[in-house]
Every structure is written in structure tokens, then in C-alpha cells.
Write a protein that holds these residues in place. Structure first.
Motif, short mmCIF file in Angstrom:
data_model
loop_
_atom_site.label_atom_id
_atom_site.label_comp_id
_atom_site.label_asym_id
_atom_site.label_seq_id
_atom_site.Cartn_x
_atom_site.Cartn_y
_atom_site.Cartn_z
N GLU A 11 -3.04 -12.19 -3.14
CA GLU A 11 -3.83 -13.53 -2.36
C GLU A 11 -3.16 -14.88 -3.36
O GLU A 11 -3.04 -14.55 -4.29
CB GLU A 11 -4.91 -13.37 -3.10
N LEU A 12 -2.40 -15.55 -2.33
CA LEU A 12 -1.62 -16.82 -3.08
C LEU A 12 -2.69 -18.13 -2.88
O LEU A 12 -1.60 -18.79 -3.52
CB LEU A 12 -0.47 -16.63 -1.42
N GLY A 13 -3.19 -17.66 -2.95
CA GLY A 13 -4.71 -19.31 -3.21
C GLY A 13 -4.20 -20.44 -2.64
O GLY A 13 -4.64 -20.05 -1.07
N ARG A 21 -8.32 -19.95 16.86
CA ARG A 21 -7.06 -20.63 16.48
C ARG A 21 -6.38 -20.33 15.29
O ARG A 21 -4.85 -20.41 15.03
CB ARG A 21 -6.80 -21.70 16.78
N GLN A 22 -6.96 -20.07 13.92
CA GLN A 22 -6.85 -20.26 12.83
C GLN A 22 -5.89 -17.85 12.55
O GLN A 22 -4.78 -18.83 12.22
CB GLN A 22 -7.95 -19.58 11.56
N GLN A 23 -6.50 -17.53 13.21
CA GLN A 23 -5.03 -16.12 13.36
C GLN A 23 -4.27 -16.26 13.54
O GLN A 23 -3.34 -15.76 13.72
CB GLN A 23 -6.36 -15.56 13.90
N LYS A 24 -4.21 -17.40 14.97
CA LYS A 24 -2.78 -17.47 15.66
C LYS A 24 -1.97 -17.48 14.86
O LYS A 24 -0.66 -17.53 14.87
CB LYS A 24 -3.63 -18.25 17.88
N PRO A 32 -7.68 -8.81 6.77
CA PRO A 32 -8.74 -8.13 7.28
C PRO A 32 -9.06 -7.83 8.90
O PRO A 32 -8.86 -8.33 9.92
CB PRO A 32 -9.63 -9.49 7.20
N ARG A 33 -10.14 -6.51 9.01
CA ARG A 33 -9.72 -6.77 10.51
C ARG A 33 -11.17 -6.64 10.95
O ARG A 33 -10.72 -7.10 12.48
CB ARG A 33 -10.80 -4.93 10.10
N ARG A 34 -12.08 -7.39 10.08
CA ARG A 34 -12.56 -8.73 10.61
C ARG A 34 -12.44 -10.01 10.57
O ARG A 34 -11.98 -10.21 9.20
CB ARG A 34 -14.39 -8.15 10.53
N TRP A 35 -13.60 -11.14 11.03
CA TRP A 35 -12.60 -12.15 10.94
C TRP A 35 -13.80 -13.66 11.28
O TRP A 35 -14.09 -14.16 11.65
CB TRP A 35 -11.82 -12.95 12.06
N GLN A 70 -13.09 -17.00 8.03
CA GLN A 70 -12.70 -17.62 7.45
C GLN A 70 -12.22 -18.94 7.02
O GLN A 70 -10.47 -19.63 7.26
CB GLN A 70 -12.86 -18.06 9.36
N ALA A 71 -13.11 -19.28 5.92
CA ALA A 71 -13.42 -20.09 5.00
C ALA A 71 -12.13 -19.32 3.91
O ALA A 71 -11.34 -19.98 3.46
CB ALA A 71 -14.69 -19.98 4.73
N THR A 72 -12.55 -18.19 3.81
CA THR A 72 -11.62 -17.80 2.45
C THR A 72 -10.26 -17.95 2.40
O THR A 72 -9.59 -18.31 1.83
CB THR A 72 -11.95 -15.96 1.32
N VAL A 73 -9.85 -17.27 3.62
CA VAL A 73 -8.55 -17.55 4.28
C VAL A 73 -7.86 -18.78 4.04
O VAL A 73 -6.74 -18.81 3.70
CB VAL A 73 -8.03 -16.48 5.32
N ALA A 74 -8.97 -20.32 4.65
CA ALA A 74 -8.38 -21.16 4.31
C ALA A 74 -7.95 -21.91 2.81
O ALA A 74 -7.01 -22.40 2.67
CB ALA A 74 -9.18 -21.86 4.96
N PHE A 75 -8.65 -20.95 2.12
CA PHE A 75 -8.00 -21.66 0.64
C PHE A 75 -7.54 -19.82 0.10
O PHE A 75 -7.61 -20.10 -1.09
CB PHE A 75 -8.22 -22.25 0.06
N GLY A 76 -6.82 -19.17 0.54
CA GLY A 76 -4.99 -17.97 0.29
C GLY A 76 -6.32 -17.13 -0.85
O GLY A 76 -5.60 -16.65 -1.37
#
Length: 600
Positions: free
Chosen positions: A310-312, A383-386, A412-415, A420-426
Motif C-alpha cells: 500500500e503506497l500511501g 471513474r476512479q477505477q477506470k 479490492p473486489r468490492r468498491w 473509494q476513500a482509502t484508495v484515494a490516499f493509497g
């Protein structure tokens, strides 16, 4: 054949009437017949003699012709012919982008024994165990004194060991010529090269096969006779690789890190100029893989390609750049940064409570989790996933290494909203440092997709557009602000306009949850920011450094960023990248009368 009778009746009757003796007629005819037989035998012997003379002349002429042909031809060493299928042992060299050898072949010998030809097997086993301490003396003695007809002793030996075996004087110890793979630079670029091993083996030759890295990825090409021995030219620069490994090793020690990785990539071509993973190994003596425990504890583990981290906060630039491209925000747009932020039952905090609102420029410079999540919410999950998929975060990197597929990101399998929030900050999506380098290179390349490669190419491919050039330029400007006035001030190198983003991520526990005091700190950078030529990613595993006010600091700004600055300062002059805007000190010429000439 008509035979003439020895006593013809007409002549006998005539001779009797004339009073002659008939026996004289028979004697005359017998003598004439014998003379004819002798003439016929003489003619036959003469014919055979002529045939023999002709055969001799033909053979002599052939010998003379062959001797003449050999005398006029170029001399060459004779080659022995062996029955059965031949083992192809020749393997092409591997060189760096400047043609310097990274891997080549070396003629050596294997040692084997014919126990039945040994004079004193027990003594021979004892002496061999002294020459080769890694051998099991008892097992070797059992093999040499048993009923076996053939025993392998060593697959490759040094000239000194060969001489020591010669001195034993046993006729049953036999040497077989073969080629081995040699890596003249030892540990240098070990994870890239990977290593090799023997495949099909014979007493006089052995097949050399790649077992990891580019050696295995290009195994068929390296063994293909159709290439006429042409070397495989990699994109790495041997000098830059050596410098990166040295600086990274020193930084790893200073920051008390468990491991480290560094990647330097050309922006336009995606060519990897240097890539290191520490700890490393010597491919000439490749260690055995770990069978238990954490794979990353093995020196064989390639953190740059196989590591899934997880690259933060290094991810924060992605939703911001995408939102700028979509026209939703610009660098001066004000974002609600009140902390904590609640999503469902979860609370999202900032490292510091900035309060009120922050501009997008400050969201990136101060590394606000809350501000980044607000921007990601404008985009929506789909759009984030794309966008992340277009950057390559859903697939393994296409780099030419056999380990690349094992570094497929953990997505993650589910989004849901919290993902969406946690992936935004790595957090919540784990990828390799090479994925991160490729994504940053895409931003540096005016938004065109960059795919990493280890092969030196004359014409770089033109990737498909992922971001507009305007949005990419805006993102680069934001990253420059992180270094000049944000969390990565320690990465500033005068004259090179470094722009980048720090990221400090808690390490997940194997059984779930996160460690309280173990992190992976990462700094992803590009420089010069106005016209980027290189992307640099530095990642430290479990770093810890003494903080100025006491205690310990594990943040990327205090650990990974200084190491990246040292790498930029060390590598850039080697690559011909001159610093801009720096004035060299003027040197005043010495007066002529101040110069003294020694008479010595």
C-alpha cells in the motif's frame, strides 16, 4: 569353344598309310594346345597388372589432390564428433545500454568418477572431501566404493580445484569440458539478471538455462542460434546501477530499514536505467529460496517487481489529476478539509488538523487525506477505477521479467464508498513500486501511458493518452510544490527542480489489521518538473530514524525523501543531466609573477 582332338581320325589314317607314327601327331597337337593355354594365361595376367597400375595411379592422384587442397586451405582446430543428440551450451551475452558485459559464458570443467577405475577409492574420497569441503565425505566414500559405474562429483570446478584433483593421481577421476554462466559484476543488478542453472547434462557439455529475471524471460532468445551470437542489450546503465545500489544501501543503513528498493526510469521510453532491490545476492552463487516464513525475508525477493505494498499518499496525485482533467477542479479550488471525516462507521483523519478549507495546491503539498477524499468523491467510484486501470494498477507490469506476473496488484473486489476513500490516499490497493513508477512516468509524459521495459530500444513507443497534456502539466506543478513547501522538502536538489509525493503506509499484518510501528515509506518523483526526463521511486521497508525533537520518525519525508535526493544528486551527472540555474564560483587567474617553476 571348339576343342581340336589330339588324335584326329583323318590324319591318323593318312599317317599310317604313309608309314608315319600316329603318336607324333598327338604329341604335336598336345604341344600346340599347351602353347595356346600359356598365351591365354599370359594375356590375362597382363590385363590384371594393367588394372592394378590404373588403380594405384588413381589412388595416388587422389592423395596428391587432397594434400594440395589441405595445403591451400586455412588451418583450423579439429572438432570431435559425438554420437547421439548434441547439447546446445552456447548462450548469448547480456550487456547494458552501453555494451558493457553483464552476463557471459566461461569455459570450465565438471568432475565425475568411474569407481571401477579407481585404484584406492577410499583415499580418493577423503582427498576430494578436503578439496571440496561442501561434499559429504561419508556419502562420497560410499558412492566410490560401491557398485556404481558412474558418479557425479562436481558440476563445475575452478582451475585451482582442477589442479588439486590432478595431483591426486587417480585414473578414475575424469574431467568433462563445459560452459558455465558468469556474472562478472557479482551482486550488481542481481535481481534483474536473475541467474541460471544447468539443464540437460552430459559428461562433455551441459545446457545452461535461465532460472529467474531476464535470464529466464529471454531464455529461448539467448539460446537461439539464429541470432548469430548477438548479445541481449538491456536498458540499464551499469554505472548508474552501481551508484543506485551504493546510495540505496547506505540509505537503508542510515534509516535502519529492513529492505529498500529504487527505480530510475526514462520518461519518454519507459526504459529502466537502474533498478535495485535490497538485500540482494550474487547470481554466481544463487542462494536457495525460503520454504517458510515471509518471502520478502529472502534476498531473492525482488521488492521492485514482486512487492505488493500500500503506497500511501503517493496515490493522492491520481484523483486530483483526474479531477483537473475532468474540469471539476483546478489548483486553486478550495476543498473542505475539516478532520475527521466520517464515511459510514469509519473516520478518516489527517496527520494534522488543518481545519477549514484548503486549496487543491495545499491538499497535495500538505498531504491531506480528507481533502483528497473530497476530490475522489467528485469523481465517483466508477471513474476512479477506470482511471487507475488505465494507469496499469489492475494488471501485472509488462516488464520483461519472469517475476512480473507475481506482482499483480491486490485490488479490492468490492468498491464501496469507504474503499473509494482509502484508495484515494493509497490504502486498500497494494501495488509494486514499478507500477507506481510507470504511473508517475505517464503524468511526466504529458499524460501518455508509459510501460516499463528492460530492453534498450532506439525508438520509444507512443503510448495511448490517459490524461490531457494540460492536466498532466498541472499535476507536475502540484508535485513540485510538495518539494518546495510541502512534506518532501528534504528531496530538494538545487538545479534539478524535483517534484514528487511522499507516502507513508502502515504495514498490514498477515492475519489482518496493521502494525502500529511498522511502515513502508515511499517517495515518487520526476525531474526536472518543467520538462521531465526521469522518474525516480524510492521505497524503504520498516525505516526508522531519530527525529530532531527526540524520539523516532518513520515518515517518508524524513526517510525516503532524503535518500531520493542523494540519488538525484549522484545519478544525474552520470546521465549527462546538468543542473540549471546554478552559478559556478569564479576562479581568479593567478598573476604571472606568482607562478614559480621548480628547477628540480
Amino acid at each position: 569353344m571348339i576343342r581340336t582332338p589330339l588324335r584326329p581320325l583323318a590324319r591318323i589314317l593318312s599317317a599310317r598309310q604313309a608309314g608315319q607314327d600316329p603318336d607324333e601327331i598327338e604329341a604335336e597337337l598336345r604341344a600346340r594346345r599347351h602353347a595356346e593355354i600359356q598365351d591365354k594365361a599370359r594375356r590375362r595376367a597382363e590385363g590384371r597388372l594393367k588394372l592394378m597400375v590404373l588403380c594405384f595411379l588413381g589412388a595416388f592422384g587422389t592423395v596428391v589432390f587432397q594434400m594440395g587442397a589441405l595445403a591451400s586451405s586455412q588451418p583450423s582446430e579439429p572438432r570431435s564428433q559425438t554420437s547421439g543428440a548434441q547439447i546446445i551450451s552456447q548462450r548469448a551475452d547480456i550487456v547494458d545500454r552501453r555494451g558493457r558485459v553483464l552476463a557471459t559464458n566461461l569455459s570450465t570443467h565438471a568432475l565425475y568418477a568411474h569407481p571401477r577405475d579407481l585404484v584406492d577409492p577410499a583415499t580418493a574420497a577423503a582427498k576430494l572431501a578436503k578439496i571440496f569441503p561442501d561434499l559429504d565425505a561419508k556419502r562420497l566414500a560410499t558412492d566410490l566404493t560401491g557398485d556404481r559405474k558412474f558418479v557425479w562429483i562436481k558440476k563445475k570446478i575452478s582451475p585451482e580445484q582442477m589442479q588439486a584433483v590432478h595431483d591426486i593421481g587417480e585414473p578414475g577421476l575424469v574431467f568433462g569440458p563445459r560452459e558455465m554462466r558468469l556474472y562478472p559484476n557479482g551482486h550488481l543488478a542481481s535481481h534483474i539478471l536473475g541467474g541460471s542453472q544447468f539443464g540437460n547434462e552430459g559428461v562433455s557439455s551441459a545446457e545452461v538455462l535461465g532460472m529467474a529475471g531476464v535470464e529466464k524471460a529471454f531464455d529461448n532468445w539467448l539460446r537461439d542460434p539464429a541470432n548469430n551470437g548477438a548479445p541481449l542489450q538491456l536498458s540499464i546503465d551499469l554505472t548508474a546501477q552501481a551508484a543506485m545500489e551504493e546510495v540505496l544501501s547506505n540509505g537503508m543503513k542510515v534509516m535502519s530499514a529492513k529492505g529498500a528498493t529504487g527505480i530510475l526510469m526514462e520518461v519518454k521510453s519507459g526504459e529502466i536505467v537502474a533498478m535495485a532491490s535490497l538485500p540482494d545476492f550474487d547470481p554466481n552463487d544463487r542462494p536457495k529460496p525460503l520454504l517458510k516464513g515471509d518471502p520478502s525475508d529472502s534476498p531473492l525477493f525482488n521488492r521492485a517487481v514482486q512487492g505488493q505494498y500500500e503506497l500511501g499518499s503517493t496515490f493522492k496525485i491520481f484523483p486530483v489529476a483526474q479531477a483537473i482533467d475532468e474540469g471539476l477542479i483546478n489548483a486553486n479550488t478550495m476543498i473542505n478539509a475539516n478532520s475527521p471525516m466520517k464515511i459510514g462507521k469509519y473516520l478518516i483523519h489527517d496527520f494534522h488538523n488543518y481545519g477549514g478549507q484548503l486549496s487543491v495546491r495545499d491538499v497535495i503539498a500538505k498531504s491531506s487525506n480528507v481533502g483528497t477524499v473530497r476530490v475522489a468523491q467528485m469523481l465517483g467510484a466508477e471513474r476512479q477505477q477506470k482511471f487507475l486501470r488505465e494507469l496499469g494498477f489492475f494488471d501485472p507490469t509488462p516488464v520483461e521479467m519472469t517475476e512480473a506476473p507475481t506482482g499483480k496488484p491486490l485490488v479490492p473486489r468490492r468498491w464501496p464508498a469507504v474503499t473509494q476513500a482509502t484508495v484515494a490516499f493509497g490504502h486498500g490497493l497494494a501495488a509494486s513500486p514499478l507500477h507506481l513508477a510507470s504511473a508517475y512516468a505517464t503524468i511526466a509524459n504529458d499524460g501518455r501511458r508509459v510501460r516499463p521495459t528492460l530492453v534498450h530500444r532506439r525508438e520509444p513507443p507512443r503510448g495511448e493518452p490517459v490524461l490531457s497534456p494540460k492536466a498532466a502539466a498541472a499535476a507536475r506543478d502540484l508535485l513540485r510544490g510538495v518539494v518546495t513547501r510541502g512534506t518532501a522538502k528534504a528531496a530538494e536538489v538545487p538545479g534539478y527542480a524535483v517534484g514528487g509525493k511522499t507516502g507513508t503506509a502502515d504495514k498490514p499484518k498477515p492475519g489482518g489489521g496493521y502494525y502500529n510501528s511498522k511502515v513502508v515509506s515511499t517517495f515518487a518523483a520526476m525531474y526536472p518538473t518543467d520538462a521531465p526526463e526521469y522518474v525516480l521511486v524510492v521505497s524503504l521497508d520498516e525505516p526508522s530514524v531519530a527525529a530532531a525533537g527526540g524520539g523516532e520518525s518513520r515518515t517518508a519525508g524524513a526517510t525516503a525523501a532524503p535518500v531520493a535526493a542523494a540519488l538525484v544528486q549522484r545519478l544525474s551527472p552520470m546521465l549527462g543531466l546538468r543542473p540549471e540555474g546554478l552559478k559556478l564560483p569564479e576562479i581568479e587567474p593567478r598573476p604571472a609573477d606568482a607562478v614559480r617553476v621548480s628547477s628540480r
